[in-house]
Write a protein that holds these residues in place. Structure first.
Motif, mmCIF file in Angstrom:
data_model
loop_
_atom_site.group_PDB
_atom_site.id
_atom_site.type_symbol
_atom_site.label_atom_id
_atom_site.label_comp_id
_atom_site.label_asym_id
_atom_site.label_seq_id
_atom_site.Cartn_x
_atom_site.Cartn_y
_atom_site.Cartn_z
ATOM 1 N N LEU A 1 2.727 -0.552 -2.483
ATOM 2 C CA LEU A 1 3.602 0.531 -2.901
ATOM 3 C C LEU A 1 4.496 0.124 -4.065
ATOM 4 N N GLN B 1 4.850 6.317 -5.552
ATOM 5 C CA GLN B 1 4.667 6.774 -4.180
ATOM 6 C C GLN B 1 3.543 7.797 -4.080
ATOM 7 N N THR C 1 0.062 6.027 -4.322
ATOM 8 C CA THR C 1 -0.310 5.102 -3.245
ATOM 9 C C THR C 1 -0.302 5.754 -1.874
#
Length: 396
Positions: free
Chosen positions: A277, A309, A312
């Protein structure tokens, strides 16, 4: 005027040109409500983890086996016929060097037999060479009871007083006292074990991300997810919440080695999610700042957090879903230890992926701002550069 413009940019929703759908909406939701999202997610995890302090560690045995197994039926028959403590004999052993030692041991046995929680104590048996004496103590409670744990300490404390000075010590052994000692040692060493792992991971992440704040957030988040998982174990296996739904036959203490194994496996999984992340966010941060020499750092940090964000989210959710299904399948079997291990890890991965990596960490990174990516000059000189991204020069 410039400060007002920067503030407006900081609270403006970030657009993404290649991350779409639910993942982008979720990232924008976190970005818009970063303060309540961070506060709510943190409060939820802390509240779930708080009852951890009532977690009772022990050792599972025949009492936790399936009801149709011969081991459980034998345990039940003995408990019904002779009392639950018949399955938990304590071995009281001492050395005999003189008649006075034998008399002192007999005095101790008489005192132990009068201790609350003790059903009976057998007469001492002497070894063929006359050097060792053994007696068996039967408590009134079973192996998983708190009173049994307390009784072990009470009998050990009673020994010096009943014997008097100058006599060999009385040792309290047997399967149950040994398991209690094992649980106590693991409980005492667990905080040190967690601290060492977290500190080493912190140092490694500082070298990887060239920032002390990102590893600091990760170091705090991982114990929280472990605490939430252990509390879920406490609720299911000790308090008995949802026993029939999750195919768990009986309650009992959580096996002492489960927290160690659970933390070790979960720490590796959560670090995978964290690195994946944050490294994507770091890539977006460098890309955004490299696109122009006049880019606003606050907006660039929001862009990096939202864009990283969103990109991922699918992979982390898919990986977490696989792990939850795999670990959750352990509940199907009849082995009590595997049920503890599987349920604890499944719940921990759910909390870590959904609440911590999906809400709390991204919200905190937006609140911290550009300081996420700052590395103090003094620290930068002594920490090796293990960055997953190639070193980039400041565009300004």
């Amino acid at each position: 005027m410039r400060q007002l413009t920067v503030a407006r940019r900081a609270f403006r929703p970030i657009r993404s040109d290649d991350a779409t759908g639910f993942r982008l909406h979720w990232a924008r939701f976190v970005e818009r409500g970063r303060i309540p999202v961070a506060a709510g997610a943190l409060a939820l995890v802390v509240v779930v983890a708080l009852p951890l302090f009532s977690l009772r560690l022990g050792s599972s045995g025949a009492a936790n086996d399936p009801e149709d197994s011969t081991t459980h039926q034998a345990y039940t028959a003995l408990a019904r016929g002779f009392g639950p403590g018949f399955n938990v004999p304590f071995q009281l052993v001492t050395e005999i060097d003189s008649p006075d030692d034998a008399k002192a041991f007999t005095t101790f046995l008489a005192a132990a037999a009068k201790t609350p929680g003790v059903v009976t104590v057998t007469p001492p048996t002497t070894s063929p060479n006359g050097k060792v004496a053994l007696a068996i103590l039967y408590p009134s409670t079973g192996p998983g009871a708190k009173r049994t744990v307390t009784l072990v300490s009470t009998i050990r404390d009673l020994a010096p007083k009943a014997e008097g000075p100058g006599h060999p010590p009385v040792h309290v052994g047997g399967v149950t006292p040994t398991n209690i000692d094992f649980s106590r040692v693991l409980s005492e060493k667990l905080p040190l074990f967690i601290a060492i792992v977290v500190i080493l991971a912190f140092l490694l992440l500082v070298a990887v991300f060239r920032s002390p704040l990102i590893p600091l957030v990760a170091a705090v988040m991982n114990p929280l997810s472990v605490g939430a998982a252990l509390d879920a174990l406490n609720a299911l296996f000790i308090w008995g919440w949802g026993l029939s739904v999750l195919n768990v036959p009986v309650t009992g203490p959580v096996d002492a080695f489960i927290p160690v194994l659970l933390f070790s496996v979960l720490f590796g999984l959560s670090m995978d999610y964290e690195v994946y992340l944050v490294s994507r966010m770091q890539e977006e941060w460098h890309h955004r700042r490299g696109a122009s020499s006049h880019v606003d750092e606050v907006e660039a940090n929001h862009w990096a957090a939202t864009h990283g964000q969103a990109k991922t989210g699918r992979v982390i959710a898919a990986a977490a879903g696989i792990m939850i299904l795999v670990f959750g399948s352990f509940l199907i079997g009849d082995n009590h230890v595997l049920q503890e291990f599987g349920f604890g890890l499944a719940f921990a991965v759910l909390v870590d992926a959904l609440i911590i990596r999906g809400l709390l960490v991204p919200a905190l990174m937006r609140l911290i701002g550009p300081a996420n990516w700052a590395m103090p000059a003094g620290l930068s000189r002594i920490v090796p550069n293990l960055s997953v991204e190639p070193t980039r020069k400041d565009p300004r």
